[in-house]
Design a protein around this motif. Structure first.
Motif, PDB file in Angstrom:
ATOM      1  N   ALA A   1       4.109  -5.049   1.820  1.00 45.39           N
ATOM      2  CA  ALA A   1       2.542  -4.389   1.185  1.00 45.39           C
ATOM      3  C   ALA A   1       1.782  -5.197   1.217  1.00 45.39           C
ATOM      4  O   ALA A   1       0.234  -5.284   1.524  1.00 45.39           O
ATOM      5  N   VAL A   2       2.045  -6.274   1.511  1.00 44.15           N
ATOM      6  CA  VAL A   2       1.440  -8.184   1.703  1.00 44.15           C
ATOM      7  C   VAL A   2       0.692  -7.471   3.028  1.00 44.15           C
ATOM      8  O   VAL A   2       0.182  -8.530   3.024  1.00 44.15           O
TER       9      VAL A   2
ATOM     10  N   ALA B   1       0.517  -5.016   5.392  1.00 44.29           N
ATOM     11  CA  ALA B   1       0.108  -4.143   5.865  1.00 44.29           C
ATOM     12  C   ALA B   1      -1.628  -4.413   4.912  1.00 44.29           C
ATOM     13  O   ALA B   1      -2.718  -3.951   5.657  1.00 44.29           O
ATOM     14  N   ILE B   2      -1.551  -5.019   3.221  1.00 37.15           N
ATOM     15  CA  ILE B   2      -2.862  -4.890   3.249  1.00 37.15           C
ATOM     16  C   ILE B   2      -3.845  -6.521   4.147  1.00 37.15           C
ATOM     17  O   ILE B   2      -4.591  -6.131   4.728  1.00 37.15           O
ATOM     18  N   ALA B   3      -2.897  -7.373   4.965  1.00 38.31           N
ATOM     19  CA  ALA B   3      -3.251  -8.200   5.625  1.00 38.31           C
ATOM     20  C   ALA B   3      -4.164  -8.024   6.287  1.00 38.31           C
ATOM     21  O   ALA B   3      -5.469  -7.954   7.541  1.00 38.31           O
TER      22      ALA B   3
ATOM     23  N   ILE C   1      -5.215  -4.852   6.890  1.00 44.62           N
ATOM     24  CA  ILE C   1      -5.695  -4.002   6.661  1.00 44.62           C
ATOM     25  C   ILE C   1      -7.356  -4.511   6.517  1.00 44.62           C
ATOM     26  O   ILE C   1      -8.529  -4.623   7.957  1.00 44.62           O
ATOM     27  N   VAL C   2      -7.153  -5.646   5.793  1.00 47.34           N
ATOM     28  CA  VAL C   2      -8.206  -7.437   6.098  1.00 47.34           C
ATOM     29  C   VAL C   2      -8.517  -7.611   7.582  1.00 47.34           C
ATOM     30  O   VAL C   2      -9.870  -7.816   7.504  1.00 47.34           O
TER      31      VAL C   2
END
Length: 169
Positions: A20-21, A23-25, A27-28
């Protein structure tokens, strides 16, 4: 220890959080890249708009130069020709002074030179005046041009223009 080994030692819950981390990175990073591209495009658009405004101003100056009055007679003195051109283009109220500077060198060559000082002339008026002097028959060559912006109005200039004509003995 490789990242794959490290991830293999984690519990399923920790692996899910790590995924999840990541994936968020990702996306950012994608969003930051998109914003950077949009900001760059906006800046380029502003530069294009500024260039278009400048081009429109130059085109207007070219139109003004094409229709500039040039009623300079060939037989007149440099002083008379310069006064006629300056009066027709910028108006007599902007002429601060006209100073004739006649000289003759040892070979007998006579130089008729006139210094014209203008106050409060716009850039367009200066361009039209220089064009009128160049388009005169015969042309009045400008040997010195000094422009100074008005301290209180950057759109207007004080100018000193010297024109010269040489005649053989």
């Amino acid at each position: 220890m490789t990242p794959a080994d490290w991830l293999g030692e984690r519990t399923p819950r920790e692996r899910g959080l790590a995924g999840a981390v990541l994936a968020i990175a990702a996306i950012v990073l994608v969003v930051a890249g998109i914003r950077a591209v949009r900001a760059d495009l906006a800046a380029r658009g502003e530069r294009v708009a500024a260039a278009e405004r400048t081009l429109a101003h130059v085109r207007q100056l070219a139109i003004d130069v094409a229709v500039a009055p040039g009623t300079v007679e060939a037989g007149d003195t440099v002083l008379t020709r310069l006064e006629t051109a300056a009066g027709a283009v910028v108006g007599r109220e902007r002429i601060a002074s006209m100073t004739p500077l006649d000289t003759t060198d040892t070979a007998g060559v006579h130089e008729e030179r006139v210094a014209l000082r203008l106050t409060g002339a716009s850039l367009g008026e200066m361009v039209r005046l220089l064009h009128a002097l160049e388009a005169a028959d015969p042309p009045l060559p400008v040997v010195r041009l000094d422009l100074r912006k008005h301290p209180d109005d950057a759109r207007h200039f004080d100018a000193t223009i010297e024109v010269s004509r040489m005649t053989a003995p």
